[in-house]
Design an enzyme around this catalytic site. Structure first.
Site, PDB file in Angstrom:
ATOM      1  N   ILE A  93       5.122   6.935   4.119  1.00  0.00           N
ATOM      2  CA  ILE A  93       6.197   6.821   3.595  1.00  0.00           C
ATOM      3  C   ILE A  93       5.238   5.200   2.609  1.00  0.00           C
ATOM      4  CG2 ILE A  93       4.352   5.642   5.935  1.00  0.00           C
ATOM      5  CD1 ILE A  93       6.350   3.437   6.783  1.00  0.00           C
ATOM      6  N   SER A  94       6.028   4.682   2.163  1.00  0.00           N
ATOM      7  CA  SER A  94       5.861   4.207   1.009  1.00  0.00           C
ATOM      8  C   SER A  94       4.858   2.716   1.550  1.00  0.00           C
ATOM      9  CB  SER A  94       6.576   3.700   0.537  1.00  0.00           C
ATOM     10  OG  SER A  94       7.625   4.422  -0.113  1.00  0.00           O
ATOM     11  N   LYS A  95       4.267   2.258   0.343  1.00  0.00           N
ATOM     12  CA  LYS A  95       3.893   1.242   0.934  1.00  0.00           C
ATOM     13  C   LYS A  95       4.747  -0.180   1.056  1.00  0.00           C
ATOM     14  CE  LYS A  95       0.026  -0.518  -1.593  1.00  0.00           C
ATOM     15  NZ  LYS A  95      -0.789  -0.820  -3.320  1.00  0.00           N
TER      16      LYS A  95
END
Length: 321
Positions: free
Chosen positions: A152-154
């Site tokens: 899950i991206s920043k």
């Protein structure tokens, strides 16, 4: 709700978009016992023509109605705030308003300034999109594993990419910074992952189409999004490098994995006047291995590309698994 509203083809509830399986119903019941279902606010639909062809000729993006999205979104946000607070109180401190606003502050400190994007990040309960063992880290500005060698991206990267899609190009004579555009009408996301970025996009776009090539992640995203009752997201299982021609053209495309180049199929499905943001691998010695690239379609065969900051994403792959 009027009979006309009931007959509309979109938006639909997520239950009408994805298949409900017994195991998923049980999982939803378990989730609901700890976190009440939350209806996230969504922008009002804007007028757009039906696309009958599976490979339509590119044209201007869907029409936007100035002011309507903001007004309706404000009312919906007010209504959902009470439901969100109640659900988060049941979920415990990690889902409190304080935790979510602390994340917004971190994203803002990282350089994201668009108020619409910050508000969207503040409304989406990120802890629902990560594994229980990582829930205590959900509101840090950090990428987290979601299984199958994906992340899950920043939140700051999610915010940055969406902010770039929302901004207008400055006029040649403009002295000031870029001016925010109207809310997006139709967005294509390549790489659904756990569904978090799609949820954030749903707060600033009329319609969100998202493709995932890894079947277990596609199922996970469906399960994660269902309790939130997000009405304007359509999830698809398939090869993201091929895009979604039946729903094209899109006035924005966001790619959540890095390839050697942007697939031509995605460029073909971008509306004239639309924007695509993607991480692309580079071969520059001493430079970043990947960088964000913003592509603007200015005509049928005219594209303008701008290389931005260095990033790190999982690789973009073809096919399905």
């Amino acid at each position: 709700m009027s009979e006309r509203s009931r007959g509309r083809r979109f938006p639909l509830t997520l239950d009408a978009v994805v298949e409900r399986k017994p195991a998923e119903r049980q999982r939803e019941k378990r989730i609901s016992s700890g976190v009440n279902a939350v209806s996230l606010p969504t922008p009002a639909r804007t007028a757009s023509a039906e696309r009958a062809s599976s490979t339509p000729a590119p044209g201007p993006g869907p029409q936007r109605v100035a002011g309507v999205d903001a007004a309706v979104g404000a009312v919906a946000a007010s209504a959902v705030q009470a439901r969100t607070q109640a659900a988060h109180a049941a979920a415990g401190g990690m889902a409190s308003d304080r935790a979510r606003q602390a994340l917004v502050a971190r994203v803002q400190a990282a350089g994201v300034t668009d108020a619409r994007v910050l508000a969207a990040i503040g409304r989406v309960p990120r802890h629902l999109f990560v594994d229980a063992g990582l829930a205590s880290q959900a509101y840090e500005d950090a990428a987290l594993p979601i299984g199958h060698q994906q992340t899950i991206s920043k939140p700051s990267v999610v915010g940055r990419m969406i902010e770039l899609l929302l901004r207008e190009r400055p006029e040649p004579s403009a002295q000031a910074a870029q001016v925010p555009a109207q809310p997006l009408s139709r967005v294509l996301e390549i790489g659904t992952g756990c569904g978090y970025q799609a949820a954030v996009l749903s707060q600033v776009a009329g319609e969100v189409y998202s493709i995932e090539r890894i079947r277990p992640l596609h199922e996970k995203a469906k399960a994660n999004l269902r309790p939130l009752r997000v009405p304007n997201i359509r999830l698809h299982y398939g090869d993201g490098m091929l895009g979604l021609p039946k729903a094209a053209p899109f006035d924005a495309i966001i790619v959540a994995a890095a390839g050697l180049e942007v697939p031509q199929a995605l460029l073909d499905q971008l509306a004239i006047g639309g924007r695509l943001i993607a991480p692309v691998a580079t071969d520059r010695a001493g430079g970043p291995s990947q960088q964000l690239v913003l592509i603007e379609r200015r005509g049928r065969f005219q594209f303008h590309s701008t290389a931005l900051e260095g990033v790190f994403f999982v690789p973009l792959k073809s096919g399905t698994v």
